[in-house]
Design an enzyme around this catalytic site. Structure first.
Site, PDB file in Angstrom:
ATOM      1  N   LYS A   1     -58.859 -21.471 -24.178  1.00  0.00           N
ATOM      2  CA  LYS A   1     -57.699 -21.774 -25.016  1.00  0.00           C
ATOM      3  C   LYS A   1     -57.891 -21.337 -26.464  1.00  0.00           C
ATOM      4  O   LYS A   1     -56.917 -21.013 -27.149  1.00  0.00           O
ATOM      5  CB  LYS A   1     -57.380 -23.269 -24.939  1.00  0.00           C
ATOM      6  CG  LYS A   1     -56.928 -23.684 -23.545  1.00  0.00           C
ATOM      7  CD  LYS A   1     -56.446 -25.120 -23.494  1.00  0.00           C
ATOM      8  CE  LYS A   1     -55.950 -25.461 -22.092  1.00  0.00           C
ATOM      9  NZ  LYS A   1     -55.439 -26.840 -21.982  1.00  0.00           N
TER      10      LYS A   1
ATOM     11  N   LYS B   1     -55.075 -24.306  -9.280  1.00  0.00           N
ATOM     12  CA  LYS B   1     -54.877 -25.724  -8.990  1.00  0.00           C
ATOM     13  C   LYS B   1     -53.496 -26.186  -9.433  1.00  0.00           C
ATOM     14  O   LYS B   1     -52.880 -25.604 -10.338  1.00  0.00           O
ATOM     15  CB  LYS B   1     -55.956 -26.569  -9.670  1.00  0.00           C
ATOM     16  CG  LYS B   1     -55.816 -26.683 -11.182  1.00  0.00           C
ATOM     17  CD  LYS B   1     -56.794 -27.700 -11.733  1.00  0.00           C
ATOM     18  CE  LYS B   1     -56.575 -27.902 -13.237  1.00  0.00           C
ATOM     19  NZ  LYS B   1     -57.424 -28.968 -13.793  1.00  0.00           N
TER      20      LYS B   1
ATOM     21  N   LYS C   1     -50.368 -30.168 -14.455  1.00  0.00           N
ATOM     22  CA  LYS C   1     -49.269 -30.601 -15.316  1.00  0.00           C
ATOM     23  C   LYS C   1     -48.953 -29.570 -16.385  1.00  0.00           C
ATOM     24  O   LYS C   1     -47.817 -29.476 -16.862  1.00  0.00           O
ATOM     25  CB  LYS C   1     -49.637 -31.925 -16.009  1.00  0.00           C
ATOM     26  CG  LYS C   1     -49.810 -33.110 -15.096  1.00  0.00           C
ATOM     27  CD  LYS C   1     -50.201 -34.329 -15.923  1.00  0.00           C
ATOM     28  CE  LYS C   1     -50.430 -35.547 -15.069  1.00  0.00           C
ATOM     29  NZ  LYS C   1     -50.804 -36.722 -15.887  1.00  0.00           N
TER      30      LYS C   1
END
Length: 473
Positions: free
Chosen positions: A229, A333, A336
């Site tokens: 990130k 995966k 959210k």
């Protein structure tokens, strides 16, 4: 004078011979008495649980290994530092072979199937977004199964929800309550588990800072999620993203957790937690901590200073359902953070939404369905989802669905998911509509969590040299 001295020596020799003969007569009975003392074990006797011949295989038991030394056996009998209010209950060991033997109270009412000492488990899920099937099968359902065998603490980790910054305060408040209600709807029992909100226990933030000051920044910069990130966000990356693994370590270590249920993708974070705990124990524990107080003086938690300050936890990674994958990419995966709503099935999705997501999910062009083919991740993922929702074995799933086409299987999968989630959704509605119930459960859970967490952080402060906090605070 010479003759008198000689007579005294002869008299002493005669008395010695008499004592030897007398002692040899009673030696067998004395040997038997000593054998009984050794078999019973030093000071363990009436405190010990039944070991050896029993079939205690529950993970809640922590008997010493058969090769344990006398010093180790002695340590296993010290008062527990984990807030259980008693002694650890080791098996009795014989002096001759070191194997577990039956205790003096083996014929009394103590039942080996109901251990008084349970290992502790701690876990939590972020309240960002909606809890989905990946969270449920990978974490929450396992928590429900573990709450009978462990001293369980499960929290809504709302502090982690603001890691990236720029969150919506109203949405955070609503999703925190919703997540807690889903914990209960999924089967967590407030009488068996402590369910609470992370920010309701101040020790989480305090211990995080103390651990920060003992953690090398190089450890954090190696974390995969931060590296990924930080590349995409550059200088805008949040300090929280760098530091949240330390907060995660504080979450775990506060409760002296023996095991932590985690997904495969979180294993690196748990390894960091273990490293941080070991570093703190090495820097401030042992004799260094022992010297912080007077002789025999106890730490703020009530245990004696010395030894490890923090418990180094183990990972619990379920064999099945540890990673439920995305509906749009069987190799990624279910998450959210994925902006595509169709990539996941949320626990509160309507039947219509579930049907639409499964109808549009990614499949492949192969004939039939199969498990464990690396070239068919979507087949593996959707069959696994069907297996988890129906409770079938792999063989049963393949017998029923192996020859199906995708057009036939998708409606079957839709029905299985809807039927599995229906009772959870009904219970969720009851929890949310019952006035005061959810708040009472969270307050009780926070009180239980605080009673444990405050002792742990107090010991860390003590070992690091901080003055003991006044009781009024």
């Amino acid at each position: 004078r010479h003759h008198c001295s000689r007579r005294r020596r002869m008299r002493r020799v005669a008395i010695s011979l008499v004592l030897r003969v007398s002692g040899s007569i009673h030696e067998p009975s004395r040997a038997m008495a000593m054998a009984r003392v050794h078999t019973a074990g030093p000071l363990v006797g009436r405190r010990a649980a039944i070991g050896g011949a029993t079939n205690n295989t529950s993970p809640a038991f922590a008997f010493p290994p058969t090769s344990t030394s006398a010093a180790t056996r002695q340590r296993s009998c010290v008062p527990s530092a984990r807030g259980f209010g008693g002694f650890a209950r080791p098996a009795v060991y014989t002096q001759a072979s070191g194997e577990a033997g039956e205790s003096i109270e083996s014929t009394q009412t103590t039942s080996p199937s109901k251990p008084l000492f349970k290992k502790r488990v701690l876990s939590g899920v972020q309240p960002t977004g909606s809890i989905h099937l990946g969270n449920y099968f990978g974490a929450i359902k396992n928590w429900v199964q573990m709450q009978d065998d462990f001293d369980a603490f499960y929290c809504v980790v709302d502090l982690h929800a603001i890691t990236a910054g720029g969150h919506d305060p109203k949405e955070l408040k609503a999703s925190t309550r919703s997540s807690a209600a889903l914990y209960l709807a999924a089967g967590l029992d407030p009488e068996k588990s402590s369910v609470f909100v992370q920010s309701h226990v101040k020790a989480h933030s305090e211990l995080c800072w103390l651990l920060n000051c003992a953690t090398p920044i190089g450890w954090l910069e190696k974390m995969i999620q931060f590296k990924e990130k930080s590349r995409s966000q550059g200088e805008e990356v949040s300090v929280g993203l760098l530091d949240y693994p330390v907060l995660m370590a504080a979450d775990i270590l506060l409760y002296n957790a023996d095991v932590v249920p985690v997904g495969e993708d979180q294993r690196q974070h748990l390894e960091l937690t273990r490293d941080i705990a070991g570093r703190v124990n090495n820097l401030y524990g042992g004799n260094k901590w022992k010297k912080m107080g007077g002789k025999g003086e106890k730490a703020p938690s009530g245990k004696f200073r010395g030894g490890d300050i923090l418990v180094v936890p183990d990972a619990y990674i379920p064999k099945q359902g540890a990673r439920v994958m995305s509906l749009t990419d069987g190799a990624a995966k279910m998450s959210k953070s994925n902006p595509a709503e169709g990539s996941r099935i949320n626990l509160l999705d309507t039947p219509e939404a579930i049907a639409q997501k499964i109808k549009r999910c990614k499949t492949d062009t192969f004939e039939g369905l199969e498990f464990d083919n690396p070239d068919r991740p979507e087949s593996q993922n959707l069959l696994t989802m069907y297996q988890l929702c129906t409770g079938m074995s792999k063989a049963e799933v393949l017998h029923e669905c192996g020859a199906m086409r995708w057009g036939d299987f998708k409606p079957a999968l839709t029905d299985a998911v809807i039927n599995h989630l229906h009772p959870i959704q009904l219970r969720y509605k009851e929890v949310m509509e019952e006035p005061g119930y959810l708040d009472a459960v969270l307050a009780k859970g926070a009180a239980n969590a605080n009673s444990v967490a405050e002792k742990t952080v107090a010991d860390v402060r003590d070992a690091m040299g901080f003055l003991e906090r006044p009781s009024a605070l």
